[in-house]
Design an enzyme around this catalytic site. Structure first.
Site, PDB file in Angstrom:
ATOM      1  N   ASP A  36      19.482  22.279  17.775  1.00 31.38           N
ATOM      2  CA  ASP A  36      18.551  23.517  17.468  1.00 31.38           C
ATOM      3  C   ASP A  36      17.757  23.496  16.108  1.00 31.38           C
ATOM      4  O   ASP A  36      17.443  24.599  15.673  1.00 31.38           O
ATOM      5  CB  ASP A  36      19.531  24.840  17.547  1.00 31.38           C
ATOM      6  CG  ASP A  36      20.723  24.893  16.501  1.00 31.38           C
ATOM      7  OD1 ASP A  36      20.873  23.676  16.053  1.00 31.38           O
ATOM      8  OD2 ASP A  36      21.367  25.753  16.623  1.00 31.38           O
ATOM      9  N   HIS A 242       2.908  -0.533   7.514  1.00 34.11           N
ATOM     10  CA  HIS A 242       3.439   0.704   7.498  1.00 34.11           C
ATOM     11  C   HIS A 242       4.900   0.976   7.009  1.00 34.11           C
ATOM     12  O   HIS A 242       5.604   1.428   7.880  1.00 34.11           O
ATOM     13  CB  HIS A 242       3.428   1.146   9.224  1.00 34.11           C
ATOM     14  CG  HIS A 242       1.890   1.410   9.702  1.00 34.11           C
ATOM     15  ND1 HIS A 242       1.615   1.078  10.937  1.00 34.11           N
ATOM     16  CD2 HIS A 242       0.652   1.748   8.972  1.00 34.11           C
ATOM     17  CE1 HIS A 242       0.135   1.245  10.873  1.00 34.11           C
ATOM     18  NE2 HIS A 242      -0.390   1.628   9.831  1.00 34.11           N
ATOM     19  N   ASP A 259       0.940   4.843  -1.046  1.00 34.06           N
ATOM     20  CA  ASP A 259       0.337   5.335  -0.103  1.00 34.06           C
ATOM     21  C   ASP A 259       0.622   6.497   0.386  1.00 34.06           C
ATOM     22  O   ASP A 259       1.489   6.747   1.269  1.00 34.06           O
ATOM     23  CB  ASP A 259       0.078   4.449   1.090  1.00 34.06           C
ATOM     24  CG  ASP A 259      -1.117   4.702   2.061  1.00 34.06           C
ATOM     25  OD1 ASP A 259      -1.668   5.999   1.960  1.00 34.06           O
ATOM     26  OD2 ASP A 259      -1.585   4.208   3.068  1.00 34.06           O
ATOM     27  N   ASP A 270      -5.610  10.996   1.313  1.00 33.17           N
ATOM     28  CA  ASP A 270      -4.987   9.682   1.420  1.00 33.17           C
ATOM     29  C   ASP A 270      -5.340   8.505   0.403  1.00 33.17           C
ATOM     30  O   ASP A 270      -6.415   8.229   0.468  1.00 33.17           O
ATOM     31  CB  ASP A 270      -5.693   9.569   2.851  1.00 33.17           C
ATOM     32  CG  ASP A 270      -4.988   8.079   3.549  1.00 33.17           C
ATOM     33  OD1 ASP A 270      -4.034   7.562   3.025  1.00 33.17           O
ATOM     34  OD2 ASP A 270      -5.681   7.580   4.599  1.00 33.17           O
ATOM     35  N   HIS A 349      -6.720  -5.494   8.292  1.00 38.37           N
ATOM     36  CA  HIS A 349      -6.873  -3.969   8.618  1.00 38.37           C
ATOM     37  C   HIS A 349      -8.591  -3.795   8.323  1.00 38.37           C
ATOM     38  O   HIS A 349      -9.070  -4.358   7.579  1.00 38.37           O
ATOM     39  CB  HIS A 349      -6.076  -2.937   8.187  1.00 38.37           C
ATOM     40  CG  HIS A 349      -5.996  -2.688   6.586  1.00 38.37           C
ATOM     41  ND1 HIS A 349      -6.932  -2.215   5.843  1.00 38.37           N
ATOM     42  CD2 HIS A 349      -4.901  -3.023   5.767  1.00 38.37           C
ATOM     43  CE1 HIS A 349      -6.590  -2.290   4.482  1.00 38.37           C
ATOM     44  NE2 HIS A 349      -5.509  -3.003   4.420  1.00 38.37           N
ATOM     45  N   HIS A 353     -11.063   5.071   7.274  1.00 37.91           N
ATOM     46  CA  HIS A 353     -11.336   5.955   8.605  1.00 37.91           C
ATOM     47  C   HIS A 353     -11.818   7.145   8.269  1.00 37.91           C
ATOM     48  O   HIS A 353     -11.904   7.711   7.121  1.00 37.91           O
ATOM     49  CB  HIS A 353      -9.844   5.963   9.275  1.00 37.91           C
ATOM     50  CG  HIS A 353      -8.926   6.327   8.162  1.00 37.91           C
ATOM     51  ND1 HIS A 353      -8.543   7.569   7.854  1.00 37.91           N
ATOM     52  CD2 HIS A 353      -8.229   5.695   7.511  1.00 37.91           C
ATOM     53  CE1 HIS A 353      -7.647   7.553   6.972  1.00 37.91           C
ATOM     54  NE2 HIS A 353      -7.459   6.085   6.758  1.00 37.91           N
ATOM     55  N   HIS A 360      -6.185  10.655  10.100  1.00 41.23           N
ATOM     56  CA  HIS A 360      -7.234   9.504  10.797  1.00 41.23           C
ATOM     57  C   HIS A 360      -7.990  10.634  11.746  1.00 41.23           C
ATOM     58  O   HIS A 360      -7.630  10.993  12.833  1.00 41.23           O
ATOM     59  CB  HIS A 360      -6.236   8.514  11.705  1.00 41.23           C
ATOM     60  CG  HIS A 360      -5.846   7.641  10.937  1.00 41.23           C
ATOM     61  ND1 HIS A 360      -4.590   6.794  11.281  1.00 41.23           N
ATOM     62  CD2 HIS A 360      -5.604   7.330   9.515  1.00 41.23           C
ATOM     63  CE1 HIS A 360      -4.250   6.038  10.348  1.00 41.23           C
ATOM     64  NE2 HIS A 360      -4.671   6.248   9.241  1.00 41.23           N
ATOM     65  N   GLU A 383     -10.565   1.636   1.630  1.00 44.38           N
ATOM     66  CA  GLU A 383      -9.229   1.384   1.226  1.00 44.38           C
ATOM     67  C   GLU A 383      -8.918  -0.311   1.608  1.00 44.38           C
ATOM     68  O   GLU A 383      -8.130  -0.668   2.481  1.00 44.38           O
ATOM     69  CB  GLU A 383      -8.216   2.014   2.031  1.00 44.38           C
ATOM     70  CG  GLU A 383      -8.349   2.199   3.666  1.00 44.38           C
ATOM     71  CD  GLU A 383      -7.105   3.003   4.257  1.00 44.38           C
ATOM     72  OE1 GLU A 383      -6.063   2.440   4.353  1.00 44.38           O
ATOM     73  OE2 GLU A 383      -7.557   3.954   4.950  1.00 44.38           O
ATOM     74  N   TYR A 387      -2.780  -8.877   1.491  1.00 43.91           N
ATOM     75  CA  TYR A 387      -1.294  -8.758   1.619  1.00 43.91           C
ATOM     76  C   TYR A 387      -0.878 -10.565   1.904  1.00 43.91           C
ATOM     77  O   TYR A 387      -1.358 -10.970   2.825  1.00 43.91           O
ATOM     78  CB  TYR A 387      -1.128  -8.116   2.803  1.00 43.91           C
ATOM     79  CG  TYR A 387      -1.361  -6.786   2.734  1.00 43.91           C
ATOM     80  CD1 TYR A 387      -0.979  -5.701   2.248  1.00 43.91           C
ATOM     81  CD2 TYR A 387      -2.907  -6.584   3.282  1.00 43.91           C
ATOM     82  CE1 TYR A 387      -1.649  -4.509   2.100  1.00 43.91           C
ATOM     83  CE2 TYR A 387      -3.508  -5.584   3.267  1.00 43.91           C
ATOM     84  CZ  TYR A 387      -2.982  -4.054   2.693  1.00 43.91           C
ATOM     85  OH  TYR A 387      -3.559  -3.065   2.577  1.00 43.91           O
ATOM     86  N   ARG A 404      -3.216  -2.630  -2.232  1.00 44.68           N
ATOM     87  CA  ARG A 404      -4.209  -1.737  -1.434  1.00 44.68           C
ATOM     88  C   ARG A 404      -4.833  -0.817  -2.629  1.00 44.68           C
ATOM     89  O   ARG A 404      -3.904  -0.257  -3.173  1.00 44.68           O
ATOM     90  CB  ARG A 404      -3.811  -1.051  -0.354  1.00 44.68           C
ATOM     91  CG  ARG A 404      -4.659  -0.470   0.561  1.00 44.68           C
ATOM     92  CD  ARG A 404      -4.456  -0.128   1.943  1.00 44.68           C
ATOM     93  NE  ARG A 404      -3.149   1.040   2.057  1.00 44.68           N
ATOM     94  CZ  ARG A 404      -2.110   0.437   2.381  1.00 44.68           C
ATOM     95  NH1 ARG A 404      -1.787  -0.754   2.614  1.00 44.68           N
ATOM     96  NH2 ARG A 404      -0.960   1.356   2.608  1.00 44.68           N
ATOM     97  N   GLU A 406      -6.981   2.751  -2.283  1.00 46.92           N
ATOM     98  CA  GLU A 406      -7.547   3.559  -1.361  1.00 46.92           C
ATOM     99  C   GLU A 406      -7.923   5.002  -2.116  1.00 46.92           C
ATOM    100  O   GLU A 406      -7.281   5.610  -2.616  1.00 46.92           O
ATOM    101  CB  GLU A 406      -6.521   3.897  -0.225  1.00 46.92           C
ATOM    102  CG  GLU A 406      -6.882   4.949   0.669  1.00 46.92           C
ATOM    103  CD  GLU A 406      -6.128   5.460   2.027  1.00 46.92           C
ATOM    104  OE1 GLU A 406      -4.915   5.087   1.763  1.00 46.92           O
ATOM    105  OE2 GLU A 406      -6.449   5.584   2.896  1.00 46.92           O
TER     106      GLU A 406
HETATM  107  N1  GLY Z   1      -2.049   6.623   5.176  1.00 42.39           N
HETATM  108  C1  GLY Z   1      -2.763   6.119   6.463  1.00 42.39           C
HETATM  109  C2  GLY Z   1      -3.868   5.088   6.041  1.00 42.39           C
HETATM  110  O1  GLY Z   1      -4.206   4.794   4.866  1.00 42.39           O
HETATM  111  O2  GLY Z   1      -4.590   4.957   6.793  1.00 42.39           O
HETATM  112 MN    MN Z   2      -6.017   5.648   4.985  1.00 38.59          MN
HETATM  113 MN    MN Z   3      -3.378   5.666   3.170  1.00 37.91          MN
END
Ligand code: GLY
Ligand code: MN
Ligand code: MN
Length: 440
Positions: A36, A242, A259, A270, A349, A353, A360, A383, A387, A404, A406
């Site tokens: 619950d 991730h 991140d 983000d 990647h 986005h 996203h 971003e 890696y 990274r 971003e």
């Molecule tokens: N934090 C998710 C991305 O950078 O797309």
């Molecule tokens: Mn992002």
């Molecule tokens: Mn991000």
């Protein structure tokens, strides 16, 4: 805050595109975590975009008529219930919700089943998020069937169900000045959280201690929640895109990739920053970091109205790939490495986005097979990263380094506005900020 009149204007705009039809847009259900206990509640982004209403168990119905003055915006929501409010807190109830959120009509949610068939009668098209939730789809078709059963009394039932999301996605893609103001606030709080992480991180701490500082910073400045699960990745963990375990020890000599971004009034930020746990970049770390930073600068310069969506990615990619060649990570010419996609061993990647109510955010990236042009009001992330996993043909000094960087940017009439400038990102800025902490 987005003013109530803007939510009405969005509904009016949607109705004008529907021409004649009925849109049925429910908010998100509450989600059980276990037994619950519930997950913290988050409204549905489409529903919220059109209403500003944050309570669960609510449905928006827009009845669009060819004569706009006859269109109706109707909210179904939880009834006032003083007994339940003792347990769960305040609820508006239809009366106050109608007035405060400027609906034409509002009813208790339990009236939905008996009222929907008559609202659908004599409309040819129902607009909803078909396929999002099969139980909801069944309910919608059930209401349509009930109208169909009245055929002999001269009522016509909707013959079409259209997906409302493409219309809303296109509206959501272009942020108003008010939305940008909220996004700047989210960006500012998140930037502060990244600065704090740089000031507080020390060798021997755990990733979750740093994460706790981020979350504390978000909440103490009034952000309602993180916009997504924070990634706090020390050393080799930064090479897991991730990574969310956030439970490892931070070691001297490693980089820390964070991140993390908060959500303010529904809007996401983000941000990723990467910095040395002990405050000083090693030479190999600096090589890769400067490369990613240059790639990001090239990408941000390509965020210009009229440029294609892909221009920032292409710009970042060319800088990264040339760097990979110069640093001995890839062999060949710029064009051959890009063509063979050998760079994907280190950059797998894309460079960004759409960003908005969802981290996203929805919105088309291509139209008729072509990347769409950037236009003022669009907001996106930039971003690039790099890696490096251990492998025989990879120089050892780069192993296990993940970087990274971003930022969030909004396309303007003349170029772009970086919404996240307060999060330090040059080597000098980062090392200086981290040095201050040692001087204390
Ligand atoms: N934090 C998710 C991305 O950078 O797309
Ligand atoms: Mn992002
Ligand atoms: Mn991000």
């Amino acid at each position: 805050m987005i003013p109530v009149k803007s939510f009405r204007e969005r509904r009016r705009h949607l109705a004008s595109q529907m021409q004649k039809g009925v849109a049925i847009i429910p908010t998100a259900p509450e989600q059980v975590r276990n037994r619950d206990a519930y997950f913290p509640y988050r409204f549905d982004s489409y529903f919220y975009y059109l209403t500003g209403f944050r309570e669960p168990e609510a449905v928006l119905v827009i009845v669009a008529e060819s004569d706009e003055k006859e269109s109706k915006h109707i909210l179904f929501c939880r009834d006032k219930d003083l007994e339940r409010e003792i347990w769960d807190g305040f609820r508006y109830g239809p009366g106050a919700a109608r007035e405060i959120f400027d609906f034409d009509e509002a009813y208790p949610i339990f009236r939905l089943d008996d009222m929907l068939p008559s609202l659908l009668a004599n409309h040819s098209t129902v607009f909803c998020s078909l396929g999002h939730d099969t139980a909801w789809d069944t309910r919608v078709t059930g209401w349509i069937n009930q109208v169909r059963q009245q055929a002999r009394s001269g009522v016509t039932a909707p013959a079409r169900i259209d997906d409302v999301r493409p219309l809303l996605d296109e509206m959501r893609l272009f942020k108003s000045a008010e939305e940008l103001q909220v996004m700047r606030r989210a960006a500012e709080i998140s930037s502060g959280a990244h600065r704090r992480a740089m000031r507080e991180t020390r060798p021997g701490m755990s990733e979750y201690e740093v994460e706790a500082g981020l979350l504390h910073e978000f909440r103490r400045h009034g952000a309602q929640a993180p916009a997504y699960t924070s990634i706090v990745a020390g050393g080799a963990n930064a090479c897991v895109l991730h990574y969310v375990e956030n439970n490892a020890c931070l070691n001297s000599g490693d980089l820390l990739l964070i991140d993390a971004g908060c959500e303010v009034d529904g809007y996401a930020s983000d941000i990723t920053r990467t910095f040395p746990v002990d405050g000083k970049f090693s030479s190999a770390q600096k090589d890769l970091y400067q490369l990613v930073l240059s790639a990001q600068a090239a990408a941000i310069s390509a965020v210009q109205p009229g440029n294609s969506w892909d221009a920032p990615h292409e710009a970042a990619l060319r800088v990264l790939v040339q760097g990979f060649i110069d640093l001995g990570l890839c062999q060949g010419s710029l064009d051959t490495v890009i063509q063979s996609e050998d760079y994907k061993r280190f950059y797998m990647h894309r460079t960004g986005h759409w960003l908005g109510l969802d981290v996203h955010d929805p919105g088309e990236y291509k139209r008729d097979g072509e990347w769409r042009p950037l236009q003022p009001g669009m907001t996106l992330t930039v971003e690039p990263g790099c890696y490096v996993r251990p492998a025989d043909n990879v120089p050892r000094h780069f192993w296990d380094i993940g970087v990274r960087i971003e930022d969030d940017v909004a396309v303007t009439e003349t170029g772009c506005e970086v919404l996240t400038p307060a999060a330090p990102k040059t080597v000098v800025e980062i090392e200086e900020l981290m040095q201050e902490r040692k001087d204390q």
